[in-house]
Design an enzyme around this catalytic site. Structure first.
Site, PDB file in Angstrom:
ATOM      1  N   SER A 149      -7.807  -1.523  -5.228  1.00 45.72           N
ATOM      2  CA  SER A 149      -9.205  -1.656  -4.812  1.00 45.72           C
ATOM      3  C   SER A 149     -10.106  -1.421  -6.006  1.00 45.72           C
ATOM      4  O   SER A 149      -9.715  -0.753  -6.970  1.00 45.72           O
ATOM      5  CB  SER A 149      -9.536  -0.652  -3.700  1.00 45.72           C
ATOM      6  OG  SER A 149     -10.925  -0.617  -3.436  1.00 45.72           O
ATOM      7  N   TYR A 162      -9.594   7.911  -0.572  1.00 51.29           N
ATOM      8  CA  TYR A 162      -9.194   6.511  -0.716  1.00 51.29           C
ATOM      9  C   TYR A 162      -9.137   6.098  -2.185  1.00 51.29           C
ATOM     10  O   TYR A 162      -8.149   5.513  -2.647  1.00 51.29           O
ATOM     11  CB  TYR A 162     -10.178   5.627   0.040  1.00 51.29           C
ATOM     12  CG  TYR A 162      -9.905   4.150  -0.064  1.00 51.29           C
ATOM     13  CD1 TYR A 162      -8.887   3.561   0.669  1.00 51.29           C
ATOM     14  CD2 TYR A 162     -10.686   3.339  -0.887  1.00 51.29           C
ATOM     15  CE1 TYR A 162      -8.630   2.196   0.589  1.00 51.29           C
ATOM     16  CE2 TYR A 162     -10.440   1.973  -0.978  1.00 51.29           C
ATOM     17  CZ  TYR A 162      -9.419   1.414  -0.243  1.00 51.29           C
ATOM     18  OH  TYR A 162      -9.165   0.061  -0.345  1.00 51.29           O
TER      19      TYR A 162
END
Length: 317
Positions: A149, A162
């Site tokens: 990501s 995350y």
């Protein structure tokens, strides 16, 4: 003025146009990130040449830059099927795409269970799958593609769990890229920007996560932040639904390129502004980056309870 219309000037303008047209034709079959890089690099290089040098030598270097880029990107042609050793080993590529987001909130508020869950799915899951299938990938000299990501390379508030797990996946992939090169295995990392997927979860899931956060906070921390501040983090869910891109084709194009190109890239960054943000986060001074990040990512102006009181600064002093 006379140099521009001279025969050498026209000659190199023609060469530049031909090479530029050829590259643009080749880019039709390349991922969007490749096209953006070529256009940016060629534009910057050519502009610098034309400004700092005479027109003649500027056009010479501009044409040369196009030629070098054309030679480099010729390695991005997709491999024909008969050059993939799938029939021998049964496996050409492994794509690790599993991921969970958790509750985006301040890192102090995220329970340890959520940190462990993000690491278990986003990092350890990819590591375990990779280790299982690496013997087959080594035999086929295939591809390993890990979907990370942009949050793994760009510090983003509310995403401590995350972002940390995705950053770990990037480092793991980078090390394997070096170690597996002697086996002929190519490793790529894809760092998408904001795309609309089911990773944000549902309202019911967020209610459960909010209860988990409140149940795991000490009375002191809950008093400092306030329940209203914690519950206001739900605005991030609405932001993800409205500001993310529903078209995930840029990600799919990069995945296809990573598993099929003769010379895939080590990193891909599909999505609007994802590549500039990753570059900016890597090279900019931390003070400038933090300031711009605060200005841009202002999805909620609500402050923790104790910081919103007028006498907080006086008490701290």
């Amino acid at each position: 003025m006379g140099t521009f219309f001279s025969e050498p000037g026209w000659l190199f303008l023609t060469v530049t146009a031909v090479l530029g047209g050829t590259i643009l034709c080749k880019l039709k079959t390349s991922p969007g990130q490749v096209g953006r890089k070529v256009v940016c690099l060629a534009g910057l290089w050519g502009g610098a040449c034309l400004i700092s040098l005479s027109l003649f030598w500027g056009l010479v270097l501009f044409s040369l830059s196009y030629f070098v880029m054309y030679t480099y990107f010729s390695g991005q042609e997709l491999l024909p099927v008969d050059q993939k050793a799938v029939l021998i080993t049964g496996l050409w590529a492994v794509i690790n795409n599993a991921g969970v987001l958790g509750l985006p909130t301040d890192g102090e508020l995220i329970p340890m269970t959520e940190y462990k869950r993000c690491m278990a799915v986003n990092f350890f899951g990819a590591v375990e799958v990779t280790k299982v299938f690496l013997p087959l990938l080594r035999k086929s000299k295939g591809r390993l593609v890990n979907i990370s990501s942009m949050a793994g390379g760009v510090p983003m508030q509310k995403m401590a769990a995350y972002g940390s797990s995705k950053a770990a996946l990037i480092m793991f992939s980078s090390i394997l890229r070096q170690e597996l090169s002697k086996w002929g295995v190519k490793v790529s990392v894809i760092q998408p920007g904001g795309f609309k997927t089911n990773i944000s979860g549902t309202s019911q899931m967020w209610e459960k996560l909010e209860r988990t956060v409140l149940d795991n906070l000490s009375p002191e921390v809950q008093e400092d932040y306030g329940q209203d501040y914690i519950l206001s983090e739900r605005s991030f869910l609405n932001l993800m639904k409205t500001s993310t891109d529903p078209d995930i084709s840029p990600v799919l194009l990069d995945v296809r390129h990573a598993i099929s190109a003769q010379s895939p890239f080590a990193f891909y960054a599909p999505g609007k502004l994802s590549y500039p943000w990753l570059c900016f986060a890597s090279v900019s001074p931390t003070g400038i980056f933090d300031y711009l990040s605060r200005k841009i990512h202002t999805y909620s102006k609500k402050m923790p309870r104790v910081l919103s009181t007028s006498n907080w600064e006086n008490e701290a002093m």
